[in-house]
Scaffold this active site. Structure first.
Site, PDB file in Angstrom:
ATOM      1  N   GLY A  86       0.804  -1.219   0.000  1.00 34.95           N
ATOM      2  CA  GLY A  86       0.000   0.000   0.000  1.00 34.95           C
ATOM      3  C   GLY A  86       0.834   1.264   0.000  1.00 34.95           C
ATOM      4  O   GLY A  86       1.844   1.373  -0.693  1.00 34.95           O
ATOM      5  N   TYR A  98      -9.645   5.307  15.672  1.00 32.94           N
ATOM      6  CA  TYR A  98      -8.695   5.729  14.630  1.00 32.94           C
ATOM      7  C   TYR A  98      -8.478   7.243  14.681  1.00 32.94           C
ATOM      8  O   TYR A  98      -7.331   7.722  14.620  1.00 32.94           O
ATOM      9  CB  TYR A  98      -9.248   5.307  13.271  1.00 32.94           C
ATOM     10  CG  TYR A  98      -8.342   5.562  12.098  1.00 32.94           C
ATOM     11  CD1 TYR A  98      -7.213   4.775  11.885  1.00 32.94           C
ATOM     12  CD2 TYR A  98      -8.624   6.566  11.180  1.00 32.94           C
ATOM     13  CE1 TYR A  98      -6.389   4.994  10.792  1.00 32.94           C
ATOM     14  CE2 TYR A  98      -7.814   6.786  10.073  1.00 32.94           C
ATOM     15  CZ  TYR A  98      -6.695   5.997   9.890  1.00 32.94           C
ATOM     16  OH  TYR A  98      -5.884   6.220   8.809  1.00 32.94           O
TER      17      TYR A  98
END
Lengths: 446, 446
Positions: free
Chosen positions: B217, B352
């Site tokens: 990624g 998060y």
């Protein structure tokens, strides 16, 4: 001004239809009415610091139903997370998961409030990380709440505590229906100044207040709200709006002052009017403003200058006169109307966003000048508010714009007015140089 | 990873169809490739201050085609507004309307760049208003640009000028295809530190860099980009990703270091690896991160703690080891990956957003510690980036999410990597404690 869609989905048939079609389901917000309770249902104060104990004791003295731990299945009016002892991000776990366990018990129109310290004041990376973590956490949580519940935070700057007068003032405002459209925001308390009002239903009793652009829309509503809260009003607008201005002045038993705020003598004329009638001036609300939208490629100097002159240059000039006046010396308050467009920018509004950005810069830089005479200056930044102006936006655009926030509806002029009334009150005396969004946690931002 | 829709509307048939149906028309962005010109077409430098003259002279020395006034109908690569002399909001009119007159001549993939001073550093309300006005103006203008053109600003803190090394570094980055997905943002230059690279195509030549989460990624792409720019790489990921890590390490001729970054000795192992192989460590990119999304009402301590531990606690611990090490002492650079979710909050991501907010707080508080040894720490905050992770988002949600920015498309891992490479380079030596969004001017914000 009525939002027909919100009415529809709050009818029995409409609610079922909206659910089935997965449409937005904006709730009817809990808005302040004199005489109503501050909050409906018990308030849980989470956190195991002395600051949490002291805040809980204070809330008890307000005759609220206070819990230090949630009682299973009991419906709650508010959950307050006191996070004033964070030293490391791992310290978040305990209070956050305690709040998680009570979320399903939060009533419609309930409140989540965090109290923590500003990240920027921490010198240790661990502490700064924990404090800034509260920001990301609270803004996420506010986006998860439904049924008109909101989440906001109070930031306690160096030297202030959970029971500083304006911390309590902010908690009171955020618990109440006055903050119905304030969501996902943080408000910093920077000093020990301020005091809760002697008469909670008339927090502005004895104050003389000027509101510019008061002939209609948000300005007229600000006048009504300040009047309801006990202030004596001077309403300012341009001569062309004289009839409407007189009507509003009559309604709020104030006086009308017709003048162009861009005039060189506007500030002095406001002071003279207040001094002659009342011998003093306590509050000035800079509400007057215009839009002259054009893409920058098509912008001309007339449109650019009109917006800059009225929306920011006039405020700067009037403030200069106010700060020089002997009649504006006792805990003076200035509240300006900015805009989320000034924060996020907006297509077609380079001039408007520059002017409203200007208001925010002005507020920050003027704060020390007010502080030196025991006063404050702050701004509110409205998001999408249902007014005659927004009613002229084409239907589809308006429908999208008013749903692009966590409360899935536009705010009302009264929501802006309530926030201004709070910032103008003694309870906000320790809040200075701040910009508070009144936007239902509008998606847009910088 | 291909965005099929963007390909479609950039075909002849698709373009006409999108126009007729009033659909988003994302442009193919001008992205950096080694050997390509910095900017395509002349650069107009607007503004009549000494800072404008000096910047124009500097750009001339880069062999750019520089104009001090636009030539009618000449297509432009960039318009630079030097606004370093603002004292009052009325000072904006002249440069802003000069830019307006040239906007139609801006080429596809063109650039608007403002240079001004931070509003917060102004003590006069007039000057603070003017400077903050630039913010609202630029963010609005960026939303009006089309065809892959972007608008960004450089903020010159006290003691820096338009020709400070990192002001030039920032202008160079913003003019280039490296900043393709950076839009509507401001970058503050706070010191005179930094230097433009001797080899512009290999700005990281001679540097030893660590990238965490490098097996795939965005992390793998960061490794590729830093390698292209001349760095020697150490790639870190968990043992379970060992094979992928080895593949990337092979590709960039770096070494692989399998470790769990949450281990107590992770920082020391990174330093030891770098010291043994290369005798030094110059750059650390904290990229490793995870999501464990749940509404807070359903959050459990496993999900909460995993995200906090990996995304922020590990970075804090590793930084502590780095700052104590004698091998990380020569202009050290740390770049962390934050997120727009940490700024705006995001539904389902309390954990998060808390961790990424934490990263931003940590960066600000750690900056003085790096500065004291001639180094910097900064963060990038990616918006919607096309990765394997976002490819798993349901189609309709993904389609909306990737269009909710001014460039109407998702970014690529390379866009994040280019910004990190810039912040890690000597050209950014005067930029410290900043968070730069790489989000195409995503709507969301605080």
């Amino acid at each position: 001004m009525a939002d027909t869609y919100t009415q529809l989905v709050n009818s029995g048939l409409g609610r079922n239809l909206a659910k089935k079609l997965n449409l937005p389901q904006p709730a009817v917000l809990r808005r302040y009415k004199p005489g109503q309770p501050l909050v409906i249902g018990p308030v849980v104060v989470l956190g195991d610091t002395p600051g949490a104990d002291k805040l809980a004791a204070e809330l008890l003295s307000w005759d609220l139903d206070v819990r230090r731990h949630a009682v299973p299945a009991e419906k709650l009016g508010a959950i307050i997370l006191v996070l004033d002892g964070l030293q490391h991000p791992s310290d978040l776990e305990k209070p956050v998961l305690a709040a998680a366990g009570s979320l399903r018990d939060l009533r419609s129109g309930g409140r989540i409030i965090t109290l923590s310290h500003p990240s920027a004041e921490a010198s240790s990376p661990e502490t700064a990380a924990a404090r800034q973590g509260v920001d990301g956490f609270l803004r996420s949580l506010a986006k998860e709440l439904r049924s008109g519940a909101t989440g906001n935070g109070v930031l306690l700057a160096d030297g202030t505590t959970t029971t500083s007068p304006s911390a309590l003032g902010a908690v009171r405002f955020l618990l109440s229906g006055r903050s119905a459209f304030v969501d996902g925001q943080f408000l910093t308390v920077s000093t020990e100044d301020g005091a809760l009002p002697a008469e909670p239903e008339r927090p502005l009793a004895g104050k003389v207040a000027v509101v510019t652009g008061a002939a209609r829309g948000i300005g007229a509503q600000i006048a009504r709200t300040l009047h309801r809260d006990g202030a004596t009003l001077i309403l300012v607008d341009i001569p062309a709006a004289g009839d409407q201005l007189a009507t509003v002045a009559n309604e709020v038993r104030g006086t009308a002052l017709q003048l162009d705020i861009t005039g060189a003598d506007a500030g002095q004329r406001i002071i003279d009017h207040a001094a002659q009638r009342h011998g003093r001036l306590d509050i000035v609300v800079h509400n007057a403003g215009i839009t002259r939208d054009k893409l920058l490629a098509n912008m001309d100097h007339t449109r650019w200058n009109a917006v800059i002159n009225i929306n920011i240059a006039a405020q700067l000039r009037i403030n200069e006169a106010l700060l020089a006046s002997e009649h504006f010396r006792t805990s003076p308050r200035i509240v300006s109307v900015a805009s989320t467009s000034g924060i996020a920018g907006n297509r077609g509004q380079t001039n408007y966003a520059a002017s409203k950005g200007g208001v925010m810069g002005m507020v920050r830089a003027t704060a020390p000048l007010l502080a030196s005479r025991g006063g404050t200056i702050n701004a509110v930044a409205p998001g999408f508010i249902e007014t005659e102006m927004t009613a002229r936006i084409p239907f589809a655009v308006r429908e999208v714009a008013r749903r692009l926030n966590s409360l899935q509806q536009g705010g009302r002029p009264s929501d802006v007015a309530e926030t201004i009334a709070f910032l103008a009150s003694d309870a906000a005396g320790g809040i200075n140089g701040e910009v508070l969004r009144v936007c239902g946690q509008n998606l847009v931002g910088a």
